[in-house]
Design an enzyme around this catalytic site. Structure first.
Site, PDB file in Angstrom:
ATOM      1  N   ASP A 116      10.559 -25.319   0.171  1.00 32.15           N
ATOM      2  CA  ASP A 116      10.330 -26.520   0.979  1.00 32.15           C
ATOM      3  C   ASP A 116       8.911 -26.598   1.556  1.00 32.15           C
ATOM      4  O   ASP A 116       8.728 -26.787   2.757  1.00 32.15           O
ATOM      5  CB  ASP A 116      11.346 -26.580   2.127  1.00 32.15           C
ATOM      6  N   ASP A 126      20.174 -17.946  11.907  1.00 31.26           N
ATOM      7  CA  ASP A 126      19.838 -16.554  11.612  1.00 31.26           C
ATOM      8  C   ASP A 126      18.338 -16.288  11.608  1.00 31.26           C
ATOM      9  O   ASP A 126      17.866 -15.364  10.938  1.00 31.26           O
ATOM     10  CB  ASP A 126      20.444 -16.138  10.274  1.00 31.26           C
ATOM     11  N   LYS A 165      26.803 -26.725   6.427  1.00 31.53           N
ATOM     12  CA  LYS A 165      27.417 -27.346   7.601  1.00 31.53           C
ATOM     13  C   LYS A 165      26.443 -28.332   8.232  1.00 31.53           C
ATOM     14  O   LYS A 165      25.232 -28.198   8.077  1.00 31.53           O
ATOM     15  CB  LYS A 165      27.801 -26.279   8.641  1.00 31.53           C
ATOM     16  N   ASN A 201      23.521 -35.257   8.265  1.00 29.88           N
ATOM     17  CA  ASN A 201      23.082 -33.899   8.570  1.00 29.88           C
ATOM     18  C   ASN A 201      21.641 -33.926   9.074  1.00 29.88           C
ATOM     19  O   ASN A 201      20.740 -34.408   8.384  1.00 29.88           O
ATOM     20  CB  ASN A 201      23.191 -33.027   7.316  1.00 29.88           C
ATOM     21  N   GLU A 246      18.982 -34.825  -0.724  1.00 26.91           N
ATOM     22  CA  GLU A 246      18.368 -34.327   0.507  1.00 26.91           C
ATOM     23  C   GLU A 246      16.851 -34.436   0.414  1.00 26.91           C
ATOM     24  O   GLU A 246      16.289 -34.977  -0.540  1.00 26.91           O
ATOM     25  CB  GLU A 246      18.786 -32.883   0.783  1.00 26.91           C
TER      26      GLU A 246
END
Length: 340
Positions: free
Chosen positions: A29, A81, A107, A146, A212
């Site tokens: 990304d 994390d 999620k 999201n 996305e």
């Protein structure tokens, strides 16, 4: 004999200098900015990983943006994390705005924040990131979208808009406040792209709508919306690829080459994987020194599908659509320099 010896020595030196043995920059990304004569790449990673370069090829690791964790990260994403996802870097009003997202994989317990700095040069006395906190949060069941993969674009009126989204009901666009650190009030939202999915999919599930990573790029009177279709992060099974649509308005509708609205599943193919490279996508786009560039990651088949930085010159066809040369996936090879 001297000539033969010289030729052998020269050949040995040439082989030793070949870049094929150099370690390449491994990122997911990637986004890029230029300050002075230096380019910077920011990417997904612990605390947001970043690199600097003078030539867009040789990159020096600069560590991480966040020394620790954003203070709000665990509240928005309990399984966070330390890997901060999908940054976006923008220059506005004399400062650099670094947008980022935190989430749990698969999620929509997610949030997007922004941190601000006067400079990108970690050796400058003015270098100091100041986190502005969370801009937007998504909550399972409550939200059918999201809050990850932010990208900010300034429209012709000077207003800032943040596109974002991953799976669920697709990509969204929301207006930001004058400070670029929160939502404008009253809030203004727009759906800009989506892929078909069953209306029976539960709100907590992403479902099969594989879309996305929006990125909006202004060029010749159009706003071009790039998006990644397919699945990332699955090595040989990755199906990530890039599509594009365009609109005269930042709010859309974004139509592909056939005139299909991206909200209805439209999107013209820009580039997809091949035998050498898989899972390519999550792009950004820039103009530097009169040239347009597409920045993305791709997984190299010959290197056990390791993700690598790709920077490709972007050109435009006679109808004003972006094009890239597939061969540039192999032609561009980054070099990761020593951190010292």
């Amino acid at each position: 004999m001297k000539s033969l010896i010289s030729s052998v020595i020269l050949a040995a030196v040439t082989v030793a200098a070949l870049p094929s043995t150099a370690k390449e920059v491994s990122v997911h990304d990637p986004v890029m900015a230029k300050e002075g004569d230096t380019y910077y790449v920011f990417s997904t990673g612990p605390g947001i990983t970043f690199y600097s370069s003078k030539d867009m090829k040789n990159w020096k690791p600069e560590g991480r943006v966040f020394a620790g964790q954003p203070t709000w990260a665990k509240r928005a994403a309990p399984t966070f994390d330390d890997h901060i996802w999908a940054p976006d870097i923008q220059h506005h009003n004399g400062k650099y705005y670094l947008y980022y997202s935190v989430s749990g994989f698969g999620k929509n317990t997610s949030g997007m924040g922004v941190t601000v700095n006067k400079t990108l040069d970690p050796r400058s006395p003015d270098y100091r990131w100041e986190d502005q906190g969370m801009v937007l949060q998504s909550v399972p069941v409550r939200d059918d979208w999201n809050a990850i993969d932010p990208n900010v674009i300034e429209d012709e009126n000077g207003d800032a808009w943040m596109s974002f989204g991953s799976f669920w009901s697709g990509l969204k666009l929301v207006k930001l406040n004058r400070e670029w650190t929160g939502l404008a009030e009253p809030q203004e939202w727009h759906a800009i792209a989506a892929r078909p999915r069953s209306d029976k999919v539960a709100g907590e599930s992403a479902g099969p709508a594989e879309i996305e990573a929006p990125y909006i790029f202004k060029k010749n009177g159009y706003y071009y919306l790039f998006a990644s279709f397919g699945l990332c992060c699955k090595k040989a099974d990755s199906t990530y690829h890039l599509v594009v649509g365009r609109s005269k308005s930042v709010k859309g509708p974004y139509l592909d080459k056939q005139g299909v609205d991206m909200v209805k599943g439209g999107g013209s193919l820009l580039i997809a994987g091949d035998k050498d490279w898989k899972g390519l996508g999550h792009n950004s786009a820039y103009t530097f020194d009169g040239k347009d560039y597409l920045v993305l990651h791709a997984y190299e088949t010959a290197d056990n599908y390791l993700q690598k930085l790709k920077i490709m010159e972007m050109k435009w066809d006679k109808n004003g659509w972006p094009t890239v040369d597939q061969a540039d996936l192999n032609n561009y090879r980054s070099v990761q320099l020593s951190a010292k």
